[in-house]
Write a protein that holds these residues in place. Structure first.
Motif, PDB file in Angstrom:
ATOM      1  N   THR A 218       0.846  -1.103  -0.042  1.00 49.79           N
ATOM      2  CA  THR A 218       0.214   0.015   0.003  1.00 49.79           C
ATOM      3  C   THR A 218       0.770   1.265   0.184  1.00 49.79           C
ATOM      4  O   THR A 218       2.106   1.230   0.264  1.00 49.79           O
ATOM      5  N   MET A 219       0.436   2.415   0.002  1.00 51.56           N
ATOM      6  CA  MET A 219       1.063   3.493  -0.100  1.00 51.56           C
ATOM      7  C   MET A 219       0.350   4.328   1.045  1.00 51.56           C
ATOM      8  O   MET A 219      -0.673   4.294   1.546  1.00 51.56           O
ATOM      9  N   PRO A 220       1.441   5.173   1.595  1.00 57.07           N
ATOM     10  CA  PRO A 220       1.032   6.262   2.802  1.00 57.07           C
ATOM     11  C   PRO A 220      -0.313   6.947   2.246  1.00 57.07           C
ATOM     12  O   PRO A 220      -0.405   7.518   1.110  1.00 57.07           O
ATOM     13  N   ASP A 221      -1.206   7.485   3.006  1.00 60.64           N
ATOM     14  CA  ASP A 221      -2.491   8.391   2.989  1.00 60.64           C
ATOM     15  C   ASP A 221      -1.783   9.618   2.636  1.00 60.64           C
ATOM     16  O   ASP A 221      -0.716  10.082   3.185  1.00 60.64           O
ATOM     17  N   ILE A 222      -2.448  10.086   1.787  1.00 65.42           N
ATOM     18  CA  ILE A 222      -1.884  11.464   1.222  1.00 65.42           C
ATOM     19  C   ILE A 222      -1.780  12.467   2.241  1.00 65.42           C
ATOM     20  O   ILE A 222      -0.979  13.476   2.270  1.00 65.42           O
ATOM     21  N   MET A 223      -2.584  12.456   3.206  1.00 64.20           N
ATOM     22  CA  MET A 223      -2.781  13.175   4.444  1.00 64.20           C
ATOM     23  C   MET A 223      -1.599  13.139   5.459  1.00 64.20           C
ATOM     24  O   MET A 223      -1.033  14.246   6.036  1.00 64.20           O
ATOM     25  N   LEU A 224      -0.718  12.139   5.419  1.00 66.04           N
ATOM     26  CA  LEU A 224       0.363  11.503   6.026  1.00 66.04           C
ATOM     27  C   LEU A 224       1.557  12.151   5.618  1.00 66.04           C
ATOM     28  O   LEU A 224       2.803  12.273   6.038  1.00 66.04           O
ATOM     29  N   LEU A 225       1.743  12.401   4.069  1.00 59.12           N
ATOM     30  CA  LEU A 225       2.803  12.684   3.110  1.00 59.12           C
ATOM     31  C   LEU A 225       3.632  13.923   3.860  1.00 59.12           C
ATOM     32  O   LEU A 225       4.842  13.946   3.966  1.00 59.12           O
ATOM     33  N   PRO A 226       2.836  15.012   4.024  1.00 60.67           N
ATOM     34  CA  PRO A 226       3.380  16.326   4.614  1.00 60.67           C
ATOM     35  C   PRO A 226       4.340  16.007   6.048  1.00 60.67           C
ATOM     36  O   PRO A 226       5.128  16.564   6.431  1.00 60.67           O
ATOM     37  N   VAL A 227       3.638  15.239   6.838  1.00 57.21           N
ATOM     38  CA  VAL A 227       3.958  15.057   8.266  1.00 57.21           C
ATOM     39  C   VAL A 227       5.478  14.103   7.981  1.00 57.21           C
ATOM     40  O   VAL A 227       6.249  14.153   8.741  1.00 57.21           O
ATOM     41  N   ILE A 228       5.347  12.933   7.316  1.00 61.73           N
ATOM     42  CA  ILE A 228       6.445  12.147   6.856  1.00 61.73           C
ATOM     43  C   ILE A 228       7.693  12.883   6.469  1.00 61.73           C
ATOM     44  O   ILE A 228       8.688  12.977   6.706  1.00 61.73           O
ATOM     45  N   ALA A 229       7.358  13.719   5.476  1.00 61.23           N
ATOM     46  CA  ALA A 229       8.250  14.450   4.893  1.00 61.23           C
ATOM     47  C   ALA A 229       8.853  15.538   5.738  1.00 61.23           C
ATOM     48  O   ALA A 229      10.221  15.759   5.793  1.00 61.23           O
ATOM     49  N   GLY A 230       8.121  15.933   6.689  1.00 66.55           N
ATOM     50  CA  GLY A 230       8.667  17.120   7.620  1.00 66.55           C
ATOM     51  C   GLY A 230       9.461  16.346   8.577  1.00 66.55           C
ATOM     52  O   GLY A 230      10.573  16.921   8.961  1.00 66.55           O
ATOM     53  N   TYR A 231       8.965  15.082   9.105  1.00 63.38           N
ATOM     54  CA  TYR A 231       9.847  14.535   9.922  1.00 63.38           C
ATOM     55  C   TYR A 231      11.439  14.239   9.547  1.00 63.38           C
ATOM     56  O   TYR A 231      12.433  14.087  10.051  1.00 63.38           O
ATOM     57  N   PHE A 232      11.333  13.618   8.079  1.00 63.88           N
ATOM     58  CA  PHE A 232      12.676  13.417   7.536  1.00 63.88           C
ATOM     59  C   PHE A 232      13.188  14.634   7.010  1.00 63.88           C
ATOM     60  O   PHE A 232      14.333  14.563   6.311  1.00 63.88           O
ATOM     61  N   ASP A 233      12.615  16.040   7.019  1.00 63.00           N
ATOM     62  CA  ASP A 233      13.326  17.083   6.458  1.00 63.00           C
ATOM     63  C   ASP A 233      13.710  16.961   4.914  1.00 63.00           C
ATOM     64  O   ASP A 233      14.552  17.265   4.547  1.00 63.00           O
ATOM     65  N   ILE A 234      12.491  16.321   4.505  1.00 55.77           N
ATOM     66  CA  ILE A 234      12.500  16.520   2.707  1.00 55.77           C
ATOM     67  C   ILE A 234      11.182  17.029   2.437  1.00 55.77           C
ATOM     68  O   ILE A 234      10.366  17.340   3.226  1.00 55.77           O
ATOM     69  N   THR A 235      10.867  17.091   1.106  1.00 54.52           N
ATOM     70  CA  THR A 235       9.670  17.655   0.548  1.00 54.52           C
ATOM     71  C   THR A 235       8.788  16.524   0.262  1.00 54.52           C
ATOM     72  O   THR A 235       9.249  15.285  -0.016  1.00 54.52           O
ATOM     73  N   VAL A 236       7.489  16.806  -0.076  1.00 51.36           N
ATOM     74  CA  VAL A 236       6.697  15.815  -0.349  1.00 51.36           C
ATOM     75  C   VAL A 236       7.002  15.372  -1.648  1.00 51.36           C
ATOM     76  O   VAL A 236       6.690  14.228  -2.111  1.00 51.36           O
ATOM     77  N   ASP A 237       7.384  16.227  -2.591  1.00 55.63           N
ATOM     78  CA  ASP A 237       7.947  15.770  -3.986  1.00 55.63           C
ATOM     79  C   ASP A 237       9.067  14.648  -3.849  1.00 55.63           C
ATOM     80  O   ASP A 237       8.877  13.584  -4.677  1.00 55.63           O
ATOM     81  N   VAL A 238       9.586  14.909  -2.977  1.00 59.84           N
ATOM     82  CA  VAL A 238      10.964  13.810  -2.682  1.00 59.84           C
ATOM     83  C   VAL A 238      10.192  12.485  -2.523  1.00 59.84           C
ATOM     84  O   VAL A 238      10.592  11.285  -3.066  1.00 59.84           O
TER      85      VAL A 238
END
Length: 84
Positions: free
Chosen positions: A42-62
């Motif tokens: 499965t893929m992460p829920d789209i609402m979690l992408l900014p949270v995941i990206a923020g935690y790892f200090d990357i962008t949602v695009d990455v």
């Protein structure tokens, strides 16, 4: 198109010496969900992408870009570069 969001999450998580359970607790989800992402079930829920990206200090695009089209099939050098 073949997205490797789960593989990127796994790479980033392992770089932080973090377990699936620890990441799951941070995101308030189950570690089974993390496993499904990392195994591309499965893929992460789209609402979690900014949270995941923020935690790892990357962008949602990455998190969502198609790295395989960048000819990174055998190694994840592009992931390493993007996650620094």
């Amino acid at each position: 198109m073949s997205y490797i969001t789960g593989k990127l999450i796994k790479t980033l998580r392992e770089k932080q010496n973090m377990t699936q359970k620890q990441l799951a607790e941070l995101l308030n989800i189950s570690d089974k969900t993390i496993s499904k992402w990392e195994n591309e079930i499965t893929m992460p829920d789209i609402m979690l992408l900014p949270v995941i990206a923020g935690y790892f200090d990357i962008t949602v695009d990455v998190l969502t870009v198609d790295y395989i089209s960048l000819d990174c099939r055998e190694s994840y050098q592009c992931i390493s570069k993007c996650s620094k």
